[in-house]
Scaffold this active site. Structure first.
Site, PDB file in Angstrom:
ATOM      1  N   CYS A  84      11.700 -11.219  50.986  1.00 14.97           N
ATOM      2  CA  CYS A  84      12.322 -10.081  50.297  1.00 14.97           C
ATOM      3  C   CYS A  84      11.741  -9.834  48.907  1.00 14.97           C
ATOM      4  O   CYS A  84      12.122  -8.864  48.244  1.00 14.97           O
ATOM      5  CB  CYS A  84      13.822 -10.316  50.173  1.00 14.97           C
ATOM      6  N   GLN A  85      10.829 -10.677  48.430  1.00  7.50           N
ATOM      7  CA  GLN A  85      10.400 -10.600  47.024  1.00  7.50           C
ATOM      8  C   GLN A  85       9.816  -9.237  46.652  1.00  7.50           C
ATOM      9  O   GLN A  85       9.992  -8.773  45.525  1.00  7.50           O
ATOM     10  CB  GLN A  85       9.374 -11.698  46.721  1.00  7.50           C
TER      11      GLN A  85
END
Length: 443
Positions: A84-85
């Site tokens: 998800c970064q």
């Protein structure tokens, strides 16, 4: 016939654990981090005396049909949460700090959903569940959940995406996450939205519930089921923690480094349904609990002790200022002197008070926790214990995420915090998994 489950981007196993609890067989998976792969291998395979099912490797370098020989006529469901970064606000901020060329839309991790879909199509998965952060709906103007649903539809799947709050499924944490759910058209089955088990006492809309109207413009968005008829309230931090061991009662307590494999006895007997789930997940009650390690924030223990539940970094800074002034007065340091400056630097946190209001927060025992994140790997200021003058322990972080007490972390303290912060809460995963179980068990 119930499909087998293949678990991609598995992390330490939160999503898989929920599917296992629902009755599915997790037969294979992929995880890049060796430490997380070791954690999931222990908890999903070794504890049962089985060979590990997960590969530690880079999904982009693996064939999409690598697990073909592990399934038969029953077929498979593919689950997972791509990194998800590139989507999250915290991740975007970190990338910006590394330079203009590191903007989030240039981050290859933002496109790993394509490898997820590659596995789905090459394995001809009967159904699919993909999890990510809500910010994935705007990745440089692209709505990733919508794109994934569209790609699934083109390949003969019925698909939708929704946003679920973990607190609505018995997790003592307000944590909103996107779920994409799909099933092959020729299955002639319907995967329903998961049924909430808990509700907010105050019926206050969460951050993303306020945006549901705008999300409805998306073709594939489905609003989650309401909680109007749900009786049980959200599980609070106090309910989640009250039976756990006392490990640092006051600032005068000597700090002790506690290995993650050392068990402490519970403080009291089971007090509520959540604690029962955590202590009896594997059908047998645990009578001791491991992962009681917490960070040695020597400078800050006195500040933590004076903070009120719900206090943030601004409140903590004022407390630190008062403690410093009192100490400087005792030593007779003159304002502006070298001794005065050194003492200030030693006692007062240095974060910008205008930018980092939420950097510290003391948990409120009467409410669920705010969202846990992987930054716990660096420090635990964001989640300060409500009663003891310290950051939360690894086990308390695991409780906030609804990992059972018999879930074992054989890694460093930092790695354990990171794995927990990145995970899908098992109780939330269980809520989703039950809908798939029901769909495939129907005659």
């Amino acid at each position: 016939m119930l499909p087998k489950v293949i678990d991609l981007f598995s992390g330490c196993g939160g999503l898989a654990l929920g599917f296992e609890k629902a009755g599915f067989d997790i037969i294979a998976g992929i995880e890049l981090m060796p430490e997380a792969c070791k954690t999931i291998s222990y908890n999903l395979s070794w504890r049962y005396g089985k060979k590990e099912s997960h590969i530690c490797g880079d999904i982009t370098q693996l064939n999409g049909d690598i697990f073909k020989n592990r399934i038969g006529k029953e077929g498979c469901i593919i689950i997972g949460g791509p990194p998800c970064q590139a989507y999250s606000m915290a991740g975007r901020g970190k990338l910006r700090s590394l330079g203009e060329e590191r903007v989030n839309i240039k981050d290859a991790r933002g496109y790993l959903y394509q490898d997820f879909l590659r596995f789905v199509f090459e394995m001809q998965a009967r159904a699919v569940v993909m999890e990510n952060v809500p910010e994935s709906v705007n990745f440089g103007g692209m709505n990733i959940p919508e794109i994934v649903c569209y790609e699934l539809q083109k390949k003969g799947y019925k698909a939708y995406w929704t946003i679920l709050n973990a607190a609505d499924y018995g997790v003592p944490q307000v944590r909103e996450r996107v779920f994409v759910v799909g099933i092959k058209e020729d299955e002639h089955r319907e995967i329903l939205l998961p049924m909430p088990t808990n509700r907010s006492k105050d019926n206050i809309l969460t951050q993303h519930q306020k945006r549901f109207e705008s999300y409805k413009q998306s073709i594939f968005f489905r609003e989650p089921l309401g909680t109007e008829n749900v009786k049980e309230l959200w599980v609070t931090v106090g309910e989640a923690f009250s039976d756990l061991p006392i490990i640092f009662p006051n600032v005068g307590t000597k700090y002790k480094s506690i290995p993650l494999n050392i068990e402490y006895p519970y403080k009291i007997e089971i007090q509520n349904d959540f604690q029962k789930k955590m202590r009896c997940w594997y059908e047998k009650e645990t009578f001791g609990v491991s992962a009681n390690a917490f960070r040695r924030n020597t400078r800050d223990f006195p500040i933590f002790a004076m903070m009120k539940q719900g206090d943030n970094y601004i409140d903590a800074s004022k407390i630190a200022d008062d403690l410093f002034k009192e100490e400087a007065k005792i030593f007779g340091y003159v304002e502006g002197s070298e001794e005065y400056k050194k003492l200030y630097k030693k006692m007062v946190p240095c974060y910008d008070r205008e930018k980092f209001e939420g950097k510290w927060r003391k948990l409120d025992e009467k409410k669920p926790s705010h969202t846990l994140v992987a930054h716990l790997e660096k420090d635990t200021y964001s989640h300060i214990h409500p009663w003891e003058p310290r950051g939360i322990s690894v086990r308390e972080a695991a409780r906030i995420q609804s990992f059972p007490d018999d879930f074992y972390f054989d890694c460093s303290m930092g790695d354990a915090y990171k794995q927990i912060g990145n995970a899908v809460p098992p109780l939330l995963a269980l809520g989703v998994a039950k809908t798939l179980y029901s769909a495939f068990m129907e005659e």
